[in-house]
Each structure stands twice: as C-alpha cells, then as structure tokens.
Motif scaffolding. Structure first.
Motif, short mmCIF file in Angstrom:
data_model
loop_
_atom_site.label_atom_id
_atom_site.label_comp_id
_atom_site.label_asym_id
_atom_site.label_seq_id
_atom_site.Cartn_x
_atom_site.Cartn_y
_atom_site.Cartn_z
N GLY A 1 28.58 -41.84 11.69
CA GLY A 1 28.45 -42.95 10.75
C GLY A 1 29.34 -44.13 11.11
O GLY A 1 28.99 -45.27 10.82
N GLN A 2 30.48 -43.87 11.74
CA GLN A 2 31.36 -44.96 12.13
C GLN A 2 30.72 -45.81 13.22
O GLN A 2 30.80 -47.03 13.20
N LEU B 1 37.85 -52.06 18.05
CA LEU B 1 38.25 -52.29 16.66
C LEU B 1 38.05 -51.08 15.76
O LEU B 1 38.81 -50.86 14.82
N ILE B 2 37.02 -50.30 16.04
CA ILE B 2 36.67 -49.23 15.11
C ILE B 2 36.91 -47.84 15.70
O ILE B 2 37.61 -47.02 15.11
N PRO C 1 40.82 -47.01 17.72
CA PRO C 1 41.98 -46.85 16.83
C PRO C 1 41.96 -45.52 16.08
O PRO C 1 42.99 -44.87 15.93
N GLN C 2 40.76 -45.11 15.66
CA GLN C 2 40.68 -43.84 14.94
C GLN C 2 40.81 -42.65 15.87
O GLN C 2 41.49 -41.67 15.56
N THR D 1 46.39 -43.16 6.33
CA THR D 1 45.88 -44.05 5.29
C THR D 1 45.38 -43.26 4.09
O THR D 1 44.76 -43.78 3.20
N GLU D 2 45.65 -41.94 4.09
CA GLU D 2 45.29 -41.16 2.90
C GLU D 2 46.35 -41.45 1.84
O GLU D 2 47.44 -41.89 2.14
N ASN D 3 45.98 -41.19 0.62
CA ASN D 3 46.86 -41.47 -0.53
C ASN D 3 48.33 -41.58 -0.20
O ASN D 3 49.11 -40.72 -0.27
#
Lengths: 262, 373
Positions: free
Chosen positions: B269-270, B287-288, B291-292, B371-373
């Motif tokens: 999906g990314q 960019l997408i 980085p992940q 970036t989780e809670n």
C-alpha cells in the motif's frame, strides 16, 4: 446487450456541459490466467458521482485501480482526461497526479506527520514552495475537520481520522477525479459516518467521484449512477432509485436481497 | 487502600492511584528480583557472584596496577606480588604505536587533526539537531578527501606511505570508510535486486551472492596478492586502497541483504499510495520507501557495521598492523614479553567502547524515529 447499455439521458442532462472525462472501451484484464475484467465499457462525465458495488471478487476494485494504472489492463482502451493510458511512464505520472485515490487501508505514510503527508505531493510533484504547500494542506485538513491533528503522526490517529487525512492528502493535489476503494470497509462502525460525511460534502462540490462501496445509504444520497458488477462484468447501471427498486437482472436482485436483508 | 473499597455510582468510578507495591523502586524490586522463591535465590547468588569477582578485578586493573616503569621486570619489582597486578606502563610506553602505527613522529599532528575532523564529521552526520547541520553534511561529504590528503600527503604536504599507517588510526580508516561507503552501495544493490529489469537484477544477485559466499580473509588475500595479476603490469595500486575496496564491497553485500529485508517489510500500500500521488520511482523511494525500510533495518545495519568494524583486525593476516597487530608485535619485545593480558585487555576495551557506542546510538536512533504513540 449489456455493453450497449448507455447511461440514461436524464442523468447526462442533469450535468452541465458534461464533458467526458473517463472513457473505457472494450477493456479486459487478466491476473495470470484469471480473467478478472471482461469487456468493460464505461463513460464518465465531469462531475458525475458513480457508486460501484458487487460481490467480493467481482473486479470492482480492480476496475477503479485500472483508471490510475495501479493495475495494468491488457486489452481495450482507457482514456482519462484526454490522455490514453499506455506503458508511457510520463503519461501515467500525469494521470496519477490528476486522479486521487483513497484506499481501504488508508495507506498514509507512517513516518511523516499528517501535515507532511498532505504537503508531500504538492511539493515534490507540483514543485510548490513548502510554505504554500503547507497552507494548502491545512486548508484541506480544515475541510475534513482535523486541522488540530496536523502535527501528529498517522499512528496516533483513529481509523476514521486517518481516512479523512487520506482524503485530504488526495485533495491537496487538486485532482479532477477522485477514486474511493472501499473507504469505509476497514473502519469501526462509529467512524464510518465521519468519513461518509466528508465524502458527501466533497460530492456537493461537484467533484467527479467513483466510489466502490457497500454503503447503500451513501449511494442513494449521492450517486448519479450505481454500477453493479459480478464476475468481472458490468451487469447493470442505473440511477440509484431505479437500481434499488427496479433491478433488471437476476444477479442484481440476488445481490440486493443479500445486502439489504439485514 | 481505603479509597479502593469505597463504592461509587455506576458510570462514575474515577481513576484511582495504583497500590504502592505496583510502582516505584519497591514495585520494581518485587517484580524483578523477588517475585518467586527461585527468583530470590537467583538474586542472592548473583549478588554473591558479583561480590566475589568485581573487587579482585578492580584491584588488579586499577588499585594495584603500575603506570610507570622501564620494563616488565621493573614493573614487577614495584608490585607486592610479582605479576599480581596490571602493568599499564607497557601500554603507556607503546601508546604512540597503538594510535599511529609507524606514522612519522613529527607528522603525527596530521593524524591528530584528522581525528578532530573525524569527530566533527561524525557528529554532523549523526545528530540531526546540530546547529548548521546542512553545512555539516556537506563537510561530511568532503571529509574523506580532506583526511585522505592530510594522511597521505602530497600537494604541499610530505608524502607518507600507507604501509606506515597502523594502530587505532588504521582501524578508524578501514572501519569508517567501510561503514560510510557500504551503506549507499548496499542500498543500491538491494534496490537492484528488486528491480524489474532482469539484467540489473541478475547482476546484483550475482554480486551479492558471490561476495557473501567468500570469506573476508580470502577476499583480503585476493586484494593483497591476486589483484596484481588482473591489473595491467606496472600499475601500482596501493594495498590499503585495495583493502578498503574489499572491506567495503564485503560489507555492502551484507547491508544489501539487511535492507532487502527492510524493503520487504514495507506494505504494498505504501508503494501504491506513493505511485498514486504521481511520485516518480526515485522520489517515491527517497521520500517514502527508503526512510521506512532503513528504519526497520537499523538493528541489522548496525549489527553488520559492528561486525565489519571488528573484522578490520583481520588485516593483520596480510601484514597490516591494526591495534591487535601492534599489540602482538609489541609482545615480541624481550623487554616486555609476557604482558599479553594487558595488551589484549587494552585492545578489547578499545573495540568494546567503539562497538558499544554504535549499539547505543542505534537504540537512541530507533527511539527517536519511532512515530507510534
């Protein structure tokens, strides 16, 4: 003949000028040996709102994903905004920047904030200045009613909020067409309404929309035309009133009896 | 807990503070050290074990150790029990060799300056919040060239042959070159391996599988001996440069596989979301996707880097003297022979500090990027 079935003249005339923005003729698609879309003919005018429904596996998601070439068709012709979709990468990128899509699973970028999610494409595809892109992003975040979440990461939002961000992200590219691929199917029941509200509001602005959904309430309220697909074919397409109360085909009747039964 | 026994109306029960045994030091000790009788016994055993080994080690290494002496015998003469404590005087005597190898003594300021420049470059790359980081990154790109010039010489500086390099300086040169070049090369190899173009894919698979299938020592031998046969006669090709290339290529292959794992962890999906916004392949990846993927791969990447850093000691097999090699050579000196413990502990501590720092940095980075809670 099904493929000869033209949209009712009444629908066409309800739209001003009605320039044709999507034209699909004799389109076929296979996944390996599986014939997933069979002889699809579909014409969409600017500003038209179309709901596509059908049993799972009927090819409805694949159909709208062909429109921005997330899926490649093998036969037939797809023309979007006067550009034919072929293997030409430049054309595909142009079409994609003008066709927004909202996915069932949101597909937000988890490593970027909500604001960055929305301003990324205007900056990197439209070459917009960062400040300008962020203003634009905020404008659309306000429109989907979550400007206060701009600095958060997608993982910190509820499903409904994430889906609204996804809509805002697409809108930031100022698209001519919006595709929705089961936008509410992955949401908890209490969040479906907030997303549908945003979509209804978007429809009122005159956006051309193709929505794959089982939300029949939405179809009744918003759609100009409902398309029923089964086993890769468009079986029937009618204005919602006629579609729900006077379906022509046995398969449509069966489908409607199944989804409206509960 | 008087409060907890109070009754509240349904729907109006407030959040009460937890009982004291659940939080704070007492709670921690209770759950981590004393939760079962077996746990209590294990805790006591561990305390006894630490008590019986730490004081003697501390005495040997610090309290009783000798820091100044002329030779091994002089060192032992100063002790209550000969050989009963560490003789750090040996390390002190050889510290120049340990740091600079055989780099000419009067030119060592160039190495010192390089160390300082290196620290600046590392800080600019690793700390995002550093003021003027954009300039810092450009500096980091220029750093290898500046340092290369400083260390080797030429253009106004006295030339120093690379076979005079050694010690910690050599470890840093090989380690940092390997680390900073193998990451981008590894990323390219990983992307190439997933390419839709068969030529690129097959080429990348061949490179990765060949390099991974051959031991680093064999590659180093190839670098030191065989490479000459493949090159046109008369080409002088610096041994250190050959080693740098081999080490980089070797670790690139491992990095490529680690990053491929990261890329596979990115949901489809990314890619679709990036494509559907009209981003090109390059922009979508920069960019997408990367980085992940890199974020997921941090533990594996750092693991590979730590492995690479320690593998730099293998160069002693082809006659280059890293700290371990310097230590072994120093032990051959009759004046100091027999002080192997001190040498190996010193080398081990040096490598441990470097590797442990990398490990802590990677943990810090993972936390920061979360970036989780």
């Amino acid at each position: 003949m099904i493929e000869k079935l033209k949209p009712e003249p009444a629908i066409q005339s309800s739209k001003d000028a009605s320039k044709i923005i999507i034209e699909i003729t004799g389109m076929h698609k296979w996944f390996g040996a599986f014939h997933v879309l069979k002889n699809i003919n579909l014409t969409v005018s600017t500003g038209e709102r179309i709901v596509i429904c059908g049993p799972s596996g009927s090819g409805k998601s694949t159909l709208i994903r062909c429109i921005n070439r997330l899926e490649e068709h093998q036969e037939g012709k797809i023309v979007v905004d006067d550009v034919e979709l072929t293997g030409d990468l430049k054309n595909i990128e142009i079409i994609r920047s003008e066709v927004g899509i909202v996915f069932q699973q949101f597909n937000l970028f988890p490593h970027l904030t909500v604001l960055e999610n929305c301003s990324l494409a205007p900056i990197w595809v439209r070459n917009m200045a960062k400040v300008e892109a962020e203003d634009l992003a905020l404008k659309y975040l306000e429109r989907v009613q979550i400007p206060e979440q701009a600095k958060k990461y997608p993982g910190q939002l509820s499903g409904g909020q994430q889906q609204r961000v996804a809509i805002a992200r697409s809108l930031c590219m100022n698209p001519k067409i919006m595709l929705f691929d089961e936008p509410t199917s992955a949401l908890d029941p209490e969040m479906i309404k907030e997303v549908l509200d945003v979509m209804v509001e978007l429809a009122e602005t005159g956006m051309t929309m193709l929505v794959v959904t089982h939300e029949m309430g939405f179809a009744t309220a918003v759609a100009d035309r409902v398309i029923f697909m089964d086993e890769g074919e468009i079986i029937e397409q009618k204005p919602p009133n006629e579609f729900f109360h006077n379906p022509e085909h046995e398969r449509t009747k069966l489908f409607l009896s199944q989804i409206l039964a509960h | 807990m008087a409060e907890a026994t109070e009754t509240y109306k349904v729907g109006q029960h407030p959040d009460l503070p937890p009982p004291r045994s659940e939080v704070g030091v007492i709670g921690w000790v209770k759950y981590n050290l004393m939760s079962t009788p077996f746990n209590v016994i294990m805790t006591l055993l561990a305390i006894w074990f630490l008590w019986s080994i730490i004081p003697p080690i501390f005495e040997w290494a610090v309290l009783d150790s000798i820091w100044t002496a002329e030779s091994r015998k002089a060192c032992w003469a100063k002790m209550e029990v000969p050989e009963g404590a560490a003789c750090w005087a040996f390390i002190k005597d050889r510290i120049g060799l340990f740091i600079y190898g055989f780099y000419p003594a009067d030119l060592r300021w160039r190495v010192n300056l390089s160390f300082v420049l290196m620290v600046l470059a590392i800080v600019s790359v690793l700390y995002e919040n550093m003021p003027g980081r954009k300039f810092g990154l450009w500096y980091a790109v220029a750093f290898p060239f500046i340092t290369g010039w400083l260390l080797v010489g030429g253009l106004g500086l006295t030339h120093v042959d690379t076979d005079q390099f050694g010690g910690i300086m050599l470890t840093f040169i090989i380690g940092i070159t390997g680390i900073s070049f193998s990451l981008p090369i590894g990323i390219l190899l990983a992307l190439g391996r997933r390419s839709k173009l068969p030529v690129i894919r097959v080429l990348c698979v061949l490179i990765i599988e060949f390099i991974r299938g051959v031991p680093l020592i064999a590659l180093l031998f190839i670098a030191s001996t065989m490479l000459n046969y493949f090159l046109p006669p008369g080409t002088a090709f610096d041994l250190l440069l050959r080693v740098l290339i081999m080490v980089t290529v070797f670790s690139s292959a491992y990095i490529a596989e680690v990053i491929r794992g990261g890329l596979q962890g990115i949901p489809n999906g990314q890619y679709e979301a990036a494509d559907s916004l009209g981003l090109t392949y390059t922009k979508a990846h920069l960019l997408i996707i990367l980085p992940q993927a890199l974020k997921i791969s941090i533990p594996g990447i750092v693991n590979t880097f730590i492995g690479l850093y320690k593998d730099t000691t293998l160069v002693l097999i082809i006659g280059m003297l890293d700290p371990l090699g310097i230590g072994r050579a120093a032990l051959a000196d009759a004046e100091w022979a027999g002080l192997a413990r001190e040498v190996y502990i010193f080398v081990a501590v040096f490598f441990f500090i470097c590797c442990f720092s990398m490990s802590r940095y990677s943990l810090w980075l993972e936390k920061r990027l979360s970036t989780e809670n």
